[in-house]
Design an enzyme around this catalytic site. Structure first.
Site, PDB file in Angstrom:
ATOM      1  N   PRO A  18     -49.090 -27.043  91.263  1.00 15.38           N
ATOM      2  CA  PRO A  18     -47.524 -26.757  90.818  1.00 15.38           C
ATOM      3  C   PRO A  18     -46.782 -28.086  90.940  1.00 15.38           C
ATOM      4  O   PRO A  18     -46.591 -28.413  92.136  1.00 15.38           O
ATOM      5  CB  PRO A  18     -46.963 -25.687  91.659  1.00 15.38           C
ATOM      6  CG  PRO A  18     -47.854 -25.743  92.925  1.00 15.38           C
ATOM      7  CD  PRO A  18     -49.235 -26.279  92.631  1.00 15.38           C
ATOM      8  N   GLN A  72     -44.417 -19.992  91.815  1.00 12.96           N
ATOM      9  CA  GLN A  72     -44.222 -20.658  93.538  1.00 12.96           C
ATOM     10  C   GLN A  72     -42.871 -20.768  93.644  1.00 12.96           C
ATOM     11  O   GLN A  72     -42.161 -21.094  92.703  1.00 12.96           O
ATOM     12  CB  GLN A  72     -44.909 -22.177  93.454  1.00 12.96           C
ATOM     13  CG  GLN A  72     -44.812 -22.560  95.079  1.00 12.96           C
ATOM     14  CD  GLN A  72     -45.248 -24.278  95.069  1.00 12.96           C
ATOM     15  OE1 GLN A  72     -44.897 -25.083  94.474  1.00 12.96           O
ATOM     16  NE2 GLN A  72     -46.536 -24.112  95.569  1.00 12.96           N
ATOM     17  N   CYS A 102     -43.630 -29.517  99.878  1.00  6.09           N
ATOM     18  CA  CYS A 102     -42.824 -30.429  99.044  1.00  6.09           C
ATOM     19  C   CYS A 102     -42.110 -31.269  99.947  1.00  6.09           C
ATOM     20  O   CYS A 102     -41.308 -30.990 100.681  1.00  6.09           O
ATOM     21  CB  CYS A 102     -41.804 -29.698  98.115  1.00  6.09           C
ATOM     22  SG  CYS A 102     -40.819 -31.175  97.124  1.00  6.09           S
ATOM     23  N   HIS A 171     -52.398 -29.650 101.339  1.00  2.19           N
ATOM     24  CA  HIS A 171     -52.530 -31.185 100.711  1.00  2.19           C
ATOM     25  C   HIS A 171     -52.705 -31.886 102.177  1.00  2.19           C
ATOM     26  O   HIS A 171     -52.147 -31.784 103.224  1.00  2.19           O
ATOM     27  CB  HIS A 171     -51.133 -31.370 100.197  1.00  2.19           C
ATOM     28  CG  HIS A 171     -51.142 -32.737  99.858  1.00  2.19           C
ATOM     29  ND1 HIS A 171     -50.738 -33.144  98.507  1.00  2.19           N
ATOM     30  CD2 HIS A 171     -51.079 -33.871 100.211  1.00  2.19           C
ATOM     31  CE1 HIS A 171     -51.007 -34.337  98.322  1.00  2.19           C
ATOM     32  NE2 HIS A 171     -51.055 -34.918  99.385  1.00  2.19           N
TER      33      HIS A 171
END
Length: 330
Positions: A18, A72, A102, A171
């Site tokens: 995303p 998301q 994020c 990540h």
């Protein structure tokens, strides 16, 4: 083969990350066409959804040809996260994903995204609120930790699984790294090898070639890979990786005709979804990626990013095709 709730994924699925201002329906459609197995919406603010912010609502658009597809959400308030999960439920995606990764300042400042990595108890409470608000499977995307001195992904993975999270994408960077420096997948491998972890673990970060995808698959033992920036302007990467896995050989590079067709479709689908004016303007950031490294392309690029009429843009694509009819990619 990994499963998320009732979603049966193929053996070693390739996921589209995303990405804000990138992973919209037109772009997802292209990636699906070229082999993405599971995709997600751009991340959506829980507060924006509840306020009925038009931009947030528009991001809820999903189409049947995209399935399986997840929506998301992010936020730092339990009540808002539960309410937004209920709103997401009404558009019937296949799953709800929570963004705890994020690194962008405006998100972190609100105690959301990667900001939650500093407070695992809050992360767990927010996750429980989302699970309470939806009947869909809930998954999470996060990072290794806030910085290299506070890598806490092992604890995070166990606690999220314990409250009902059904898959985790990691990540392989800390928040402090943003998108710089090297990703370190050894932490992901450690989570995957933890005997307590039964949910699928997907890896994300720096996969930009079939060789690297195969190397990381074999080396780190994850259940699948999520691809982000490498797919921008290059949706072919999914099928290229799959072909390489199956044959050990490379698919030929997408030809100029392939690139023009992808850019043209992306433009047309963007205009259909966003309206002509917005579709044309927002498409401009993508042309550089579709035609990266092509000799003598500067004038065409200049025209693509300054032309306001869609018929004129389609005509430019025709001119590009004629001008590069015999162009060889190396």
């Amino acid at each position: 083969m990994p499963k998320i709730g009732n979603i049966q994924l193929p053996d070693f699925p390739l996921l589209l990350a995303p990405m804000e201002d990138v992973s919209d329906p037109p772009f997802r459609r292209l990636c699906k066409l070229h082999g993405a197995d599971l995709m997600y919406s751009e991340f959506i603010s829980s507060e924006g959804l509840i306020r009925d912010a038009i931009k947030s609502r528009q991001k809820l658009d999903i189409f049947d040809y995209e399935r399986p597809v997840g929506i998301q959400i992010f936020g730092g308030d339990e009540e808002a996260m539960e309410m937004s999960a209920k709103i997401v439920d009404t558009v019937q995606p296949d799953l709800v994903d929570i963004n705890f990764g994020c690194p962008v300042k405006k998100v972190v400042c609100k105690g959301a995204g990667a900001g939650v990595l500093k407070d695992v108890d809050l992360m767990v409470r927010l996750t429980k609120a989302v699970i309470k608000g939806t009947n869909l499977p809930v998954t999470v995307k996060t990072r290794l930790g806030w910085d290299e001195n506070s890598i806490n992904i092992d604890e995070v993975a166990e606690r999220l699984q314990d409250v009902g999270v059904q898959a985790l994408t990691i990540h392989a960077r800390t928040r402090a790294q943003m998108y710089k420096g090297h990703s370190d997948w050894s932490h992901i491998a450690r989570v995957k090898n933890n005997p307590r972890i039964a949910m699928p673990i997907f890896g994300n970060g720096d996969i930009d070639s079939p060789e690297k995808a195969l190397e990381y698959k074999n080396k780190y033992g994850i259940d699948g890979i999520m691809i982000g920036r490498a797919a921008i302007g290059y949706p072919w990467i999914f099928n290229e990786i799959k072909h390489y896995f199956n044959t050990g050989e490379h698919l030929p590079q997408p030809s100029m005709k392939d690139r023009i067709e992808a850019a043209r479709n992306h433009l047309i689908w963007s205009m259909e979804w966003k309206g002509e004016r917005v579709g044309i303007v927002e498409m401009r950031r993508h042309y550089t990626n579709y035609f990266k490294g092509i000799h003598g392309f500067k004038d065409f690029k200049q025209r693509l990013v300054t032309t306001d009429d869609h018929n004129a843009l389609l005509q430019i694509f025709e001119e590009i095709r004629d001008a590069y009819a015999n162009y060889q990619f190396v």
